[in-house]
Design a protein around this motif. Sequence first.
Motif, PDB file in Angstrom:
ATOM      1  N   ILE A  79       1.086  -1.242   0.103  1.00 49.63           N
ATOM      2  CA  ILE A  79       0.188  -0.345  -0.270  1.00 49.63           C
ATOM      3  C   ILE A  79       0.571   1.484  -0.471  1.00 49.63           C
ATOM      4  N   PRO A  80       1.229   1.753  -1.060  1.00 47.33           N
ATOM      5  CA  PRO A  80       1.681   3.164  -1.192  1.00 47.33           C
ATOM      6  C   PRO A  80       1.219   4.385  -0.087  1.00 47.33           C
ATOM      7  N   LEU A  81       2.446   5.895  -0.024  1.00 43.06           N
ATOM      8  CA  LEU A  81       2.107   6.684   0.967  1.00 43.06           C
ATOM      9  C   LEU A  81       0.666   7.016   0.308  1.00 43.06           C
ATOM     10  N   THR A  82       0.609   6.813  -1.083  1.00 38.88           N
ATOM     11  CA  THR A  82      -0.827   8.340  -1.226  1.00 38.88           C
ATOM     12  C   THR A  82      -2.150   7.265  -1.150  1.00 38.88           C
TER      13      THR A  82
ATOM     14  N   LYS B  81       6.204  15.675   0.849  1.00 39.37           N
ATOM     15  CA  LYS B  81       5.242  17.617   1.645  1.00 39.37           C
ATOM     16  C   LYS B  81       3.853  16.789   0.998  1.00 39.37           C
ATOM     17  N   VAL B  82       3.629  16.369  -0.424  1.00 42.86           N
ATOM     18  CA  VAL B  82       2.050  16.991  -0.686  1.00 42.86           C
ATOM     19  C   VAL B  82       1.129  15.579   0.915  1.00 42.86           C
ATOM     20  N   GLN B  83       1.853  14.678   1.101  1.00 41.71           N
ATOM     21  CA  GLN B  83       1.051  13.771   1.851  1.00 41.71           C
ATOM     22  C   GLN B  83       0.782  14.128   2.674  1.00 41.71           C
ATOM     23  N   LEU B  84       2.084  14.494   3.389  1.00 38.96           N
ATOM     24  CA  LEU B  84       2.068  15.132   4.685  1.00 38.96           C
ATOM     25  C   LEU B  84       0.612  16.862   5.195  1.00 38.96           C
ATOM     26  N   LYS B  85       0.799  17.240   4.385  1.00 34.50           N
ATOM     27  CA  LYS B  85       0.100  18.306   4.424  1.00 34.50           C
ATOM     28  C   LYS B  85      -1.306  18.150   3.676  1.00 34.50           C
ATOM     29  N   ARG B  86      -1.675  16.546   3.338  1.00 34.71           N
ATOM     30  CA  ARG B  86      -2.518  16.483   3.688  1.00 34.71           C
ATOM     31  C   ARG B  86      -3.223  15.846   4.569  1.00 34.71           C
TER      32      ARG B  86
ATOM     33  N   GLY C 138      -6.629  16.842   9.790  1.00 31.31           N
ATOM     34  CA  GLY C 138      -6.574  17.165  11.422  1.00 31.31           C
ATOM     35  C   GLY C 138      -5.628  16.997  11.937  1.00 31.31           C
ATOM     36  N   ALA C 139      -3.758  16.133  11.676  1.00 33.39           N
ATOM     37  CA  ALA C 139      -2.590  15.827  12.081  1.00 33.39           C
ATOM     38  C   ALA C 139      -2.322  17.086  12.382  1.00 33.39           C
ATOM     39  N   ARG C 140      -1.669  17.296  13.658  1.00 31.16           N
ATOM     40  CA  ARG C 140      -0.730  18.592  13.886  1.00 31.16           C
ATOM     41  C   ARG C 140       0.239  18.255  14.030  1.00 31.16           C
ATOM     42  N   LYS C 141       0.852  17.215  15.269  1.00 29.75           N
ATOM     43  CA  LYS C 141       1.096  16.403  15.720  1.00 29.75           C
ATOM     44  C   LYS C 141       2.260  15.468  15.438  1.00 29.75           C
ATOM     45  N   PHE C 142       3.757  15.464  14.020  1.00 33.08           N
ATOM     46  CA  PHE C 142       4.336  14.596  13.271  1.00 33.08           C
ATOM     47  C   PHE C 142       5.530  14.162  13.494  1.00 33.08           C
TER      48      PHE C 142
END
Length: 359
Positions: free
Chosen positions: A130-133, A200-205, A210-214
């Motif tokens: 399952i790729p990241l996208t 970066k595109v996936q982290l922004k998604r 709602g994600a805030r703490k990475f």
Amino acid sequence: MALAGLFLFLSFFSLGFTFSEAQTTPAIYVFGDSLVDVGNNNYLTISIAKANHPHYGVDFPNKKPTGRFSNGKNAADFLAEKLGLATAPPYLSLISKANKNNASFLEGVSFASAGAGIFDGSDERFRQSIPLTKQVNYYSQVHEEMAGRVGPQALETHLSRSIFAVVIGSNDLFGYFDSTQLRSKYTPQQYLDFMSASLKVQLKRLYDYGARKFEIAGVGAIGCCPAYRVKNKTECNTEANYWTVKYNDALKSMLEQLKSENPPLIYSYFDTYAAISDLINNPTSHGFAEVKAACCGFGNLNAVGPCLPVSNLCSNREDHVFFDQYHPSEAAARIFVESIFDGSSKHTIPINMRQLVNI
Ligand SMILES: *[C@@H]1O[C@H](CO)[C@@H](O)[C@H](O)[C@H]1NC(C)=O
Ligand SMILES: *[C@@H]1O[C@H](CO)[C@@H](O)[C@H](O)[C@H]1NC(C)=O
């Protein structure tokens, strides 16, 4: 004393979801590859990137192979332990027939899949993962389901306190160094810049959902994994290591940029490369004796072939850094997570995970 106890007792039974909100970290959502897969690939019918056979799991409770590419627990288990949470279950187990009607995604979910890359194509040699996208697509469905369950406001609070762990990139780099086609198409620098831009595109998604703490892990010294050492008279592949460091540099600048563009976002970056190099260069100070050979496999360094039921299995698993051709042992994963959580600025930038949790 007695009153406080009674109050806690009542809160526990009457407040339900509010109770779990009161914990520092209500849940962990995990994205990535085999370093943190806890069983998603077992649900992929044609995938060959599976660890559901011995000797995987030989040190897991009941000696059970679970899909973890380890002799025992992997980093996903230790991360959850640090947060006082149960290991986030595989997404594909939660939506499987047996759990379909009562799966709760509010206690955490793992989307990680062995063989997965930032790019959709890096799993080709493993046939299926399952790729990241796609992991983020699944998460968007989970987000919708949770919003329906608790409402958008409560979900926003829940997610802003949860940890989003992302461990990915090794397979994209392996894919590049093992592919003459990719190498002729892109320079290493172009390829790794493309990797960090795509991540970066996936982290922004995730942020938009709602994600805030990475908690973000860099890529380790892949040139020193047994599979590469066995091809270079037991020495590390210096080219793969060189470009991995360059990738991690690109990743670190990308994270700084992502944070400055989205100020509520906070992160802890873990320098996996430095941490594993530390184990390899100073094994005895960490209780290791074998930094080159895999524990499970066959041929030179136990690294010519994969870990299968017929492969050699070492007896001294606690003193091996690597369990198979590519993956750290349980002992090494435990040390990495200690460092992720409480590490100094030598391994964690700009803060460690304990600080991330407490903000
Ligand atoms: C629901 O959850 C319970 C308890 O966690 C579990 O025993 C059961 O198998 C789950 N699935 C269904 C369909 O009830
Ligand atoms: C093999 O190892 C030697 C010694 O560390 C190193 O100089 C050389 O670059 C390595 N070869 C590759 C292909 O990385």
